[in-house]
Design a protein around this motif. Sequence first.
Motif, PDB file in Angstrom:
ATOM      1  N   ILE A 107       0.688  -1.112  -0.058  1.00  0.00           N
ATOM      2  CA  ILE A 107      -0.103  -0.042  -0.050  1.00  0.00           C
ATOM      3  C   ILE A 107       0.978   1.344  -0.059  1.00  0.00           C
ATOM      4  CG2 ILE A 107      -1.841   1.361   1.226  1.00  0.00           C
ATOM      5  CD1 ILE A 107      -2.551  -1.424   2.311  1.00  0.00           C
ATOM      6  N   ALA A 108       2.024   1.187   0.918  1.00  0.00           N
ATOM      7  CA  ALA A 108       2.918   2.342   0.859  1.00  0.00           C
ATOM      8  C   ALA A 108       3.488   2.512  -0.551  1.00  0.00           C
ATOM      9  CB  ALA A 108       3.832   2.265   1.875  1.00  0.00           C
ATOM     10  N   ARG A 109       4.037   1.666  -1.077  1.00  0.00           N
ATOM     11  CA  ARG A 109       4.684   1.819  -2.282  1.00  0.00           C
ATOM     12  C   ARG A 109       3.759   2.159  -3.494  1.00  0.00           C
ATOM     13  NH1 ARG A 109       6.196  -3.980  -3.221  1.00  0.00           N
ATOM     14  NH2 ARG A 109       7.814  -3.275  -1.667  1.00  0.00           N
ATOM     15  N   VAL A 110       2.389   1.695  -3.452  1.00  0.00           N
ATOM     16  CA  VAL A 110       1.615   2.185  -4.427  1.00  0.00           C
ATOM     17  C   VAL A 110       1.157   3.863  -4.062  1.00  0.00           C
ATOM     18  CG1 VAL A 110      -0.926   1.898  -5.285  1.00  0.00           C
ATOM     19  CG2 VAL A 110       0.600  -0.169  -4.802  1.00  0.00           C
ATOM     20  N   SER A 111       1.189   3.934  -2.911  1.00  0.00           N
ATOM     21  CA  SER A 111       0.934   5.444  -2.502  1.00  0.00           C
ATOM     22  C   SER A 111       1.910   6.465  -2.919  1.00  0.00           C
ATOM     23  CB  SER A 111       0.821   5.505  -1.005  1.00  0.00           C
ATOM     24  OG  SER A 111       0.538   7.063  -0.578  1.00  0.00           O
ATOM     25  N   LYS A 112       3.309   5.781  -2.723  1.00  0.00           N
ATOM     26  CA  LYS A 112       4.247   6.461  -3.515  1.00  0.00           C
ATOM     27  C   LYS A 112       4.292   6.976  -4.593  1.00  0.00           C
ATOM     28  CE  LYS A 112       9.426   6.835  -3.179  1.00  0.00           C
ATOM     29  NZ  LYS A 112      10.760   5.983  -2.680  1.00  0.00           N
ATOM     30  N   ALA A 113       4.076   5.582  -5.492  1.00  0.00           N
ATOM     31  CA  ALA A 113       3.872   5.867  -6.936  1.00  0.00           C
ATOM     32  C   ALA A 113       2.819   6.537  -7.453  1.00  0.00           C
ATOM     33  CB  ALA A 113       4.072   4.243  -7.520  1.00  0.00           C
ATOM     34  N   LEU A 114       1.759   6.632  -6.801  1.00  0.00           N
ATOM     35  CA  LEU A 114       0.520   7.319  -7.189  1.00  0.00           C
ATOM     36  C   LEU A 114       0.735   8.917  -6.928  1.00  0.00           C
ATOM     37  CD1 LEU A 114      -2.289   7.227  -7.913  1.00  0.00           C
ATOM     38  CD2 LEU A 114      -3.069   7.125  -5.627  1.00  0.00           C
ATOM     39  N   ASN A 115       1.675   9.298  -5.774  1.00  0.00           N
ATOM     40  CA  ASN A 115       1.736  10.654  -5.510  1.00  0.00           C
ATOM     41  C   ASN A 115       2.938  11.131  -6.173  1.00  0.00           C
ATOM     42  OD1 ASN A 115      -0.807  11.150  -3.659  1.00  0.00           O
ATOM     43  ND2 ASN A 115       0.337   9.806  -2.245  1.00  0.00           N
ATOM     44  N   TYR A 116       3.952  10.301  -6.113  1.00  0.00           N
ATOM     45  CA  TYR A 116       5.247  10.853  -6.775  1.00  0.00           C
ATOM     46  C   TYR A 116       5.717  10.265  -7.728  1.00  0.00           C
ATOM     47  CZ  TYR A 116       4.905  12.616  -2.052  1.00  0.00           C
ATOM     48  OH  TYR A 116       4.475  13.306  -0.823  1.00  0.00           O
ATOM     49  N   GLY A 117       5.253   9.391  -8.546  1.00  0.00           N
ATOM     50  CA  GLY A 117       5.658   8.616  -9.652  1.00  0.00           C
ATOM     51  C   GLY A 117       5.632   9.135 -11.041  1.00  0.00           C
ATOM     52  N   SER A 118       5.634   8.409 -12.058  1.00  0.00           N
ATOM     53  CA  SER A 118       5.531   8.850 -13.370  1.00  0.00           C
ATOM     54  C   SER A 118       3.992   9.102 -13.932  1.00  0.00           C
ATOM     55  CB  SER A 118       6.383   8.065 -14.329  1.00  0.00           C
ATOM     56  OG  SER A 118       5.793   6.766 -14.123  1.00  0.00           O
ATOM     57  N   GLY A 119       3.120   8.831 -13.074  1.00  0.00           N
ATOM     58  CA  GLY A 119       1.811   9.016 -13.726  1.00  0.00           C
ATOM     59  C   GLY A 119       0.829   8.007 -14.119  1.00  0.00           C
ATOM     60  N   GLY A 120       1.567   6.877 -14.445  1.00  0.00           N
ATOM     61  CA  GLY A 120       1.027   5.860 -14.734  1.00  0.00           C
ATOM     62  C   GLY A 120      -0.289   5.250 -14.060  1.00  0.00           C
ATOM     63  N   TYR A 121      -0.428   5.258 -12.636  1.00  0.00           N
ATOM     64  CA  TYR A 121      -1.410   5.150 -11.932  1.00  0.00           C
ATOM     65  C   TYR A 121      -2.543   6.134 -12.223  1.00  0.00           C
ATOM     66  CZ  TYR A 121       0.407   1.134  -8.942  1.00  0.00           C
ATOM     67  OH  TYR A 121       1.006   0.276  -8.444  1.00  0.00           O
ATOM     68  N   ARG A 122      -2.199   7.222 -12.264  1.00  0.00           N
ATOM     69  CA  ARG A 122      -3.304   8.362 -12.352  1.00  0.00           C
ATOM     70  C   ARG A 122      -3.723   8.185 -13.692  1.00  0.00           C
ATOM     71  NH1 ARG A 122      -6.925  10.133 -10.489  1.00  0.00           N
ATOM     72  NH2 ARG A 122      -5.509  10.326  -8.549  1.00  0.00           N
ATOM     73  N   HIS A 123      -2.999   7.877 -14.936  1.00  0.00           N
ATOM     74  CA  HIS A 123      -3.628   7.573 -16.034  1.00  0.00           C
ATOM     75  C   HIS A 123      -4.549   6.415 -16.144  1.00  0.00           C
ATOM     76  CE1 HIS A 123      -3.846   8.104 -20.223  1.00  0.00           C
ATOM     77  NE2 HIS A 123      -3.672   6.926 -20.638  1.00  0.00           N
ATOM     78  N   ALA A 124      -4.150   5.312 -15.468  1.00  0.00           N
ATOM     79  CA  ALA A 124      -4.699   4.193 -15.401  1.00  0.00           C
ATOM     80  C   ALA A 124      -6.477   4.436 -14.476  1.00  0.00           C
ATOM     81  CB  ALA A 124      -4.245   2.969 -14.726  1.00  0.00           C
ATOM     82  N   LEU A 125      -6.147   5.292 -13.517  1.00  0.00           N
ATOM     83  CA  LEU A 125      -7.444   5.618 -12.653  1.00  0.00           C
ATOM     84  C   LEU A 125      -8.325   6.422 -13.531  1.00  0.00           C
ATOM     85  CD1 LEU A 125      -5.877   6.056  -9.187  1.00  0.00           C
ATOM     86  CD2 LEU A 125      -7.143   4.202 -10.026  1.00  0.00           C
ATOM     87  N   ASP A 126      -7.714   7.140 -14.424  1.00  0.00           N
ATOM     88  CA  ASP A 126      -8.701   7.993 -15.194  1.00  0.00           C
ATOM     89  C   ASP A 126      -9.494   7.228 -16.364  1.00  0.00           C
ATOM     90  OD1 ASP A 126      -7.858  10.432 -13.716  1.00  0.00           O
ATOM     91  OD2 ASP A 126      -6.346  10.980 -15.497  1.00  0.00           O
ATOM     92  N   ILE A 127      -8.518   6.159 -16.984  1.00  0.00           N
ATOM     93  CA  ILE A 127      -9.281   5.247 -17.804  1.00  0.00           C
ATOM     94  C   ILE A 127     -10.475   4.612 -17.322  1.00  0.00           C
ATOM     95  CG2 ILE A 127      -8.876   3.026 -19.266  1.00  0.00           C
ATOM     96  CD1 ILE A 127      -6.008   4.008 -19.834  1.00  0.00           C
ATOM     97  N   LEU A 128     -10.120   4.031 -15.853  1.00  0.00           N
ATOM     98  CA  LEU A 128     -11.132   3.194 -15.178  1.00  0.00           C
ATOM     99  C   LEU A 128     -12.461   4.074 -15.177  1.00  0.00           C
ATOM    100  CD1 LEU A 128      -9.046   1.311 -12.627  1.00  0.00           C
ATOM    101  CD2 LEU A 128     -10.405   0.540 -14.697  1.00  0.00           C
ATOM    102  N   GLU A 129     -12.257   5.256 -14.472  1.00  0.00           N
ATOM    103  CA  GLU A 129     -13.168   6.318 -14.247  1.00  0.00           C
ATOM    104  C   GLU A 129     -14.174   6.696 -15.567  1.00  0.00           C
ATOM    105  OE1 GLU A 129     -13.967  10.875 -12.905  1.00  0.00           O
ATOM    106  OE2 GLU A 129     -12.293   9.868 -12.174  1.00  0.00           O
ATOM    107  N   LYS A 130     -13.235   6.705 -16.781  1.00  0.00           N
ATOM    108  CA  LYS A 130     -14.146   6.966 -17.823  1.00  0.00           C
ATOM    109  C   LYS A 130     -14.972   5.816 -18.190  1.00  0.00           C
ATOM    110  CE  LYS A 130     -10.944  10.455 -19.807  1.00  0.00           C
ATOM    111  NZ  LYS A 130      -9.715  10.424 -20.717  1.00  0.00           N
ATOM    112  N   THR A 131     -14.369   4.504 -18.342  1.00  0.00           N
ATOM    113  CA  THR A 131     -14.986   3.244 -18.815  1.00  0.00           C
ATOM    114  C   THR A 131     -16.029   2.877 -17.781  1.00  0.00           C
ATOM    115  OG1 THR A 131     -13.374   1.815 -17.706  1.00  0.00           O
ATOM    116  CG2 THR A 131     -12.864   2.633 -20.079  1.00  0.00           C
ATOM    117  N   ARG A 132     -16.144   3.239 -16.405  1.00  0.00           N
ATOM    118  CA  ARG A 132     -17.268   2.771 -15.507  1.00  0.00           C
ATOM    119  C   ARG A 132     -18.092   3.888 -15.637  1.00  0.00           C
ATOM    120  NH1 ARG A 132     -13.700  -0.172 -10.828  1.00  0.00           N
ATOM    121  NH2 ARG A 132     -12.917  -1.609 -12.210  1.00  0.00           N
ATOM    122  N   LYS A 133     -18.266   4.908 -16.326  1.00  0.00           N
ATOM    123  CA  LYS A 133     -19.636   6.228 -16.402  1.00  0.00           C
ATOM    124  C   LYS A 133     -20.592   5.216 -17.149  1.00  0.00           C
ATOM    125  CE  LYS A 133     -16.902  10.095 -14.969  1.00  0.00           C
ATOM    126  NZ  LYS A 133     -16.539  11.385 -14.949  1.00  0.00           N
TER     127      LYS A 133
END
Length: 97
Positions: free
Chosen positions: A71-97
């Motif tokens: 969880i800590a590793r994912v949190s670090k990547a989500l907040n300070y990573g290269s943006g991959g998680y953010r992009h993935a979450l944006d895709i999920l948000e668009k496809t689940r509407k």
Amino acid sequence: MSDLRNASVEALLEVIAGVKDTDVAYALLEDLFTIREIKETSQRLEVARMLDSGKPYVAIEEATGASATTIARVSKALNYGSGGYRHALDILEKTRK
């Protein structure tokens, strides 16, 4: 990470980016990764989704079975990573509407 990005990785990225059908994507994952790797990777994405929605670590641990370290590793990547998680979450948000 720049050492990781070579011709073989570029080819994999092209394949992943080119897959538009979820059944084809599933078949690709099934061939490329072990069941454990698929479960762990999808768990990390769920952890990122829950972190992004403001869930506390304890609730995420209980819901996903992920360790505090994961969880800590994912949190670090989500907040300070290269943006991959953010992009993935944006895709999920668009496809689940």
